[in-house]
Design a protein around this motif. Structure first.
Motif, PDB file in Angstrom:
ATOM      1  N   LYS A   1       0.802  -1.207   0.000  1.00 45.65           N
ATOM      2  CA  LYS A   1       0.000   0.000   0.000  1.00 45.65           C
ATOM      3  C   LYS A   1       0.845   1.272   0.000  1.00 45.65           C
ATOM      4  O   LYS A   1       0.372   2.353  -0.356  1.00 45.65           O
ATOM      5  CB  LYS A   1      -0.846  -0.026   1.284  1.00 45.65           C
ATOM      6  CG  LYS A   1      -2.237   0.492   1.113  1.00 45.65           C
ATOM      7  CD  LYS A   1      -2.981   0.474   2.422  1.00 45.65           C
ATOM      8  CE  LYS A   1      -3.525   1.861   2.730  1.00 45.65           C
ATOM      9  NZ  LYS A   1      -4.688   2.297   1.999  1.00 45.65           N
TER      10      LYS A   1
ATOM     11  N   SER B   1      -7.919   0.289   3.880  1.00 48.90           N
ATOM     12  CA  SER B   1      -8.617   0.390   2.604  1.00 48.90           C
ATOM     13  C   SER B   1      -7.659  -0.074   1.497  1.00 48.90           C
ATOM     14  O   SER B   1      -6.447   0.128   1.603  1.00 48.90           O
ATOM     15  CB  SER B   1      -9.074   1.826   2.375  1.00 48.90           C
ATOM     16  OG  SER B   1      -8.009   2.722   2.597  1.00 48.90           O
TER      17      SER B   1
ATOM     18  N   ASN C   1      -6.605   0.743  -1.369  1.00 52.40           N
ATOM     19  CA  ASN C   1      -6.026   1.673  -2.336  1.00 52.40           C
ATOM     20  C   ASN C   1      -4.536   1.846  -2.050  1.00 52.40           C
ATOM     21  O   ASN C   1      -4.082   1.564  -0.937  1.00 52.40           O
ATOM     22  CB  ASN C   1      -6.714   3.044  -2.216  1.00 52.40           C
ATOM     23  CG  ASN C   1      -6.718   3.526  -0.769  1.00 52.40           C
ATOM     24  OD1 ASN C   1      -7.440   2.955   0.059  1.00 52.40           O
ATOM     25  ND2 ASN C   1      -5.915   4.522  -0.456  1.00 52.40           N
TER      26      ASN C   1
ATOM     27  N   SER D   1     -10.198   5.903  -1.895  1.00 51.81           N
ATOM     28  CA  SER D   1     -10.476   4.523  -1.495  1.00 51.81           C
ATOM     29  C   SER D   1     -11.283   3.803  -2.575  1.00 51.81           C
ATOM     30  O   SER D   1     -12.074   4.427  -3.287  1.00 51.81           O
ATOM     31  CB  SER D   1     -11.246   4.516  -0.177  1.00 51.81           C
ATOM     32  OG  SER D   1     -10.468   5.137   0.818  1.00 51.81           O
TER      33      SER D   1
ATOM     34  N   GLU E   1     -15.322   5.392   4.377  1.00 58.54           N
ATOM     35  CA  GLU E   1     -14.869   4.498   5.441  1.00 58.54           C
ATOM     36  C   GLU E   1     -15.641   4.688   6.741  1.00 58.54           C
ATOM     37  O   GLU E   1     -16.253   5.730   6.977  1.00 58.54           O
ATOM     38  CB  GLU E   1     -13.376   4.699   5.717  1.00 58.54           C
ATOM     39  CG  GLU E   1     -12.468   4.548   4.529  1.00 58.54           C
ATOM     40  CD  GLU E   1     -12.334   5.827   3.735  1.00 58.54           C
ATOM     41  OE1 GLU E   1     -13.158   6.744   3.908  1.00 58.54           O
ATOM     42  OE2 GLU E   1     -11.400   5.890   2.929  1.00 58.54           O
TER      43      GLU E   1
END
Ligand code: TXA
Ligand code: MG
Length: 329
Positions: free
Chosen positions: A54, A141, A143, A149, A178
């Motif tokens: 990430k 998340s 992404n 996201s 979120e």
């Protein structure tokens, strides 16, 4: 590495992905908020890989996902009365309760803190997957750090292609932003990150509520980072359309291709490409992140109009202010 997208309705795919998690692999999976990048919360070395994939700063802790309130014991020995009240009122749903972590949750998950965020997800497929895993699934998340996201499997693929082996596809996420993160260690809950569940909603259940300020130490570590950014410049306007047309004319004059994210009211604005999210707060939350990903593909500047008051759309205000880096019209 080839990235496979598997349907979450298919039980053999769910079993395969659960086995991946138990053996230390990473699996992206859908929740009602956004897609998560899941890993066993008990395996520190595997959790480190999620931070790498990430590109996330290692001092920002991950939320642990479980299938139901009974499974909260997989992550904590001290589910406080505040957490129980809030879970009872809002779970399964877009709420994360921060409580003391148990000794099995790896320090990598919590970035060295002695607390853990626990979330009981809503979609049936995701809950079946989590039950099958049998361990709390730590997941940020899905992404790349700083990007909007992901709310579909294709959004996850856009950021994670070739970096992870499996994405469980559960379609479009219902909520779209979120979860609300709440510190539940004390009697008075403290909202660390705004979401669909507002501080007023929490106050109604617990009688009182605090909101962590920007200089507050208890604040969610994640709140200090730049977040949710499209690839192009972005501006935001809240509550009133005043000034929008002038700003857009000015940008168009400079040769910018402007995409305007808004509602029915903004359709009359000229010199722009329109994305209409709908009329309700729910419509805006639902479409917000995917509209940024769509808009950056066709425009050179994004202008986002949020027609609501802050008290009715805290989560949207927070995401939009961060996405545009404070560029307010
Ligand atoms: O809806 C969601 O919450 C999604 C889905 C996948 O569940 N997850 C998500 O994770 O948004 P992430 O990692 O992008 O954001 C987690 C937020 C960060 O702001 C982090 O600092 C905060 O939760 N957080 C996690 N554990 C915490 C803890 N123990 N104490 C304080 N804040 C915590
Ligand atoms: Mg995130």
């Amino acid at each position: 590495m080839k990235t496979h997208i598997l349907p979450i309705e298919d039980i053999s795919s769910v079993k395969l992905c659960a086995e991946q998690i138990r053996s230390g692999g990473i699996v992206a999976f859908p929740t009602e908020t956004v897609y998560g990048l899941g890993v066993s919360a008990y395996k520190g070395e595997s959790v480190k890989k999620v931070f790498e994939v990430k590109g996330r700063p290692s001092d920002n802790p991950l939320i642990c996902h479980v299938a139901d309130i009974e499974d909260a014991v997989l992550a904590t020995d001290e589910l406080t009365a505040t957490a129980k009240k809030l879970f009872k009122a809002f779970s399964p749903g877009p709420l994360t309760c921060v409580v003391k972590k148990n000794s099995k949750i790896s320090d990598e998950v919590t970035a060295g803190l002695d607390t853990v965020g626990i979330r009981i997800v809503k979609p049936e497929g995701a809950r079946r997957f989590l039950k099958e895993c049998g361990v709390p699934v730590a997941a940020p998340s899905a992404n790349t750090s700083k990007r909007p996201s992901p709310t579909t499997a294709m959004d996850v693929l856009a950021d994670m292609d070739g970096k992870i082996e499996y994405i469980l596809d559960g379609g479009d996420c219902e909520v779209g932003i979120e979860s609300t993160v709440v510190d539940c260690r004390g009697e008075t809950p403290i909202v660390l990150r705004a979401g669909k569940i507002t501080s007023e909603d929490i106050k109604r259940v617990c009688g009182s509520v605090k909101i962590a300020g920007s200089t507050d130490e208890v604040r969610s570590p994640g709140m200090k980072y730049r977040h949710y950014c499209p690839k192009c410049t972005m501006y935001c306007r809240f509550e009133k359309t005043d000034g929008l047309q002038d700003k857009i004319n000015e940008l168009a004059k400079k040769g910018e291709k402007v995409v305007l994210i808004g509602n029915g009211e903004t359709k009359t604005i000229e010199n722009v490409e329109h994305i209409v999210l709908g009329e309700s707060v729910e419509d805006f939350m639902h479409g917000y992140f995917s509209s940024l990903r769509r808009a950056e593909k066709v425009g050179s500047v994004i202008v986002c109009y949020i027609p609501f008051k802050e008290c009715e759309a805290e989560g949207l205000y927070n995401r939009a202010t961060k996405s545009c880096g404070g560029n307010l019209i």
